[in-house]
Design an enzyme around this catalytic site. Structure first.
Site, mmCIF file in Angstrom:
data_model
loop_
_atom_site.group_PDB
_atom_site.id
_atom_site.type_symbol
_atom_site.label_atom_id
_atom_site.label_comp_id
_atom_site.label_asym_id
_atom_site.label_seq_id
_atom_site.Cartn_x
_atom_site.Cartn_y
_atom_site.Cartn_z
ATOM 1 N N GLY A 1 32.855 43.185 41.217
ATOM 2 C CA GLY A 1 32.893 44.462 41.240
ATOM 3 C C GLY A 1 33.918 45.015 42.654
ATOM 4 N N ARG B 1 36.682 48.829 43.274
ATOM 5 C CA ARG B 1 36.402 50.150 43.485
ATOM 6 C C ARG B 1 34.935 50.223 44.505
ATOM 7 N NH1 ARG B 1 35.618 52.330 37.450
ATOM 8 N NH2 ARG B 1 35.270 54.317 38.747
ATOM 9 N N ASN C 1 28.565 42.158 43.950
ATOM 10 C CA ASN C 1 28.632 43.847 43.773
ATOM 11 C C ASN C 1 28.341 44.370 42.707
ATOM 12 O OD1 ASN C 1 28.818 46.326 45.446
ATOM 13 N ND2 ASN C 1 30.853 46.314 44.248
ATOM 14 N N SER D 1 19.891 47.705 46.929
ATOM 15 C CA SER D 1 19.702 48.981 47.094
ATOM 16 C C SER D 1 18.475 49.248 47.712
ATOM 17 C CB SER D 1 19.824 49.714 45.475
ATOM 18 O OG SER D 1 19.672 50.821 45.739
ATOM 19 N N TYR E 1 16.904 49.907 36.781
ATOM 20 C CA TYR E 1 17.797 49.608 37.944
ATOM 21 C C TYR E 1 17.223 49.145 39.217
ATOM 22 C CZ TYR E 1 21.353 50.609 41.483
ATOM 23 O OH TYR E 1 22.217 50.592 42.505
ATOM 24 N N LYS F 1 17.236 45.611 41.209
ATOM 25 C CA LYS F 1 17.684 45.312 42.614
ATOM 26 C C LYS F 1 16.414 44.770 43.457
ATOM 27 C CE LYS F 1 21.721 47.355 42.603
ATOM 28 N NZ LYS F 1 22.943 46.308 42.858
#
Length: 250
Positions: A18, A21, A97, A147, A160, A164
């Site tokens: 990743g 960006r 990432n 996160s 999600y 994480k």
């Protein structure tokens, strides 16, 4: 723009998933500024990959490149590692990432979406580290991008948050298993960070998030990249199994 600075990672090679960006792009740039040769993985955005390649060339003196791969599948992870192995015999810094996210009420969260988000965020990390092990030697650093939600939880993101949180557990176990080989494994956990999604917040929503941080501002991709670069280098040589929160004191 000349992105050259010091060369704390001079002669080392980094792989960033990743990496073209947002946070990943900032990480790729920061590692290149520190002297590492950077291979950045991306899935779709050819324009962003081409732009990053142009920027990394300004670092000079290192072997940079991008690789397209879908980390939501085991085959995609395998192709990424094999593509890297064709160019390099060793890997010093591995940064996972790449991520996937969606906002779904738990009672509507189906198995397919659960697996999609878990596969990219967590399963890919397991596969990536496992398959890259022959390339990782003493002094290598693995950094998983987690996160803040893993610690606090967020409605509509059970999948999600679980993914994480899983990265934290994975890092804690791997640090013990891989430590005798001299390989360090850590997590960097950003808080609310500037991104296109954050740009879509209303002024009131943005002000609320800013007020939640002790520093009274949102994070930037560069804030996260600085933490990753620190953990990648020798200055963090005795740090492993840790989760470094980059959240402004949220």
């Amino acid at each position: 723009m000349d992105i050259r600075t010091h060369a704390a990672l001079h002669g080392k090679h980094a792989l960033v998933t990743g990496g073209t960006r947002g946070i990943g792009r900032a990480v790729s740039q920061a590692l290149a500024r520190a002297g590492a040769g950077v291979t950045a993985c991306y899935q779709r955005d050819l324009e962003a990959a081409a732009a990053l390649e142009r920027e990394l060339k300004l670092a000079g003196g290192a072997d940079h490149g991008t690789v397209r791969a879908d980390l939501g599948t085991p085959d995609g992870v395998s192709r990424l590692v094999e593509s890297y192995r064709e160019r390099h015999s060793a890997l010093d810094v591995l940064v996972h990432n790449a991520g996937a996210i969606s906002h779904v009420p738990f009672e509507q969260l189906d198995a397919a979406e659960w697996h999609r988000v878990l596969d990219v965020n967590l399963t890919a990390a397991y596969l990536l580290v496992q398959q890259a092990l022959p390339l990782l030697g003493p002094g290598a650093s693995v950094v998983l991008i987690g996160s803040k939600v893993a610690q606090v939880g967020v409605p509509l993101r059970a999948h999600y948050t679980a993914a994480k949180a899983g990265l934290t557990g994975l890092a804690r176990s791997l640090c013990k298993e891989l430590g005798p080989r001299g390989i360090r494994v850590n997590v960097v956990a950003p808080g609310v960070t500037e991104s296109p999604a954050v740009d879509r917040l209303s002024p009131e929503q943005r002000a609320r998030y800013e007020s939640m941080a002790a520093l009274r501002r949102l994070g930037t991709p560069e804030d996260v990249a600085a933490a990753v670069t620190f953990l990648a280098g020798d200055g963090a040589g005795y740090i492993t199994g840790e989760t470094l929160h980059v959240d402004g004191g949220m």
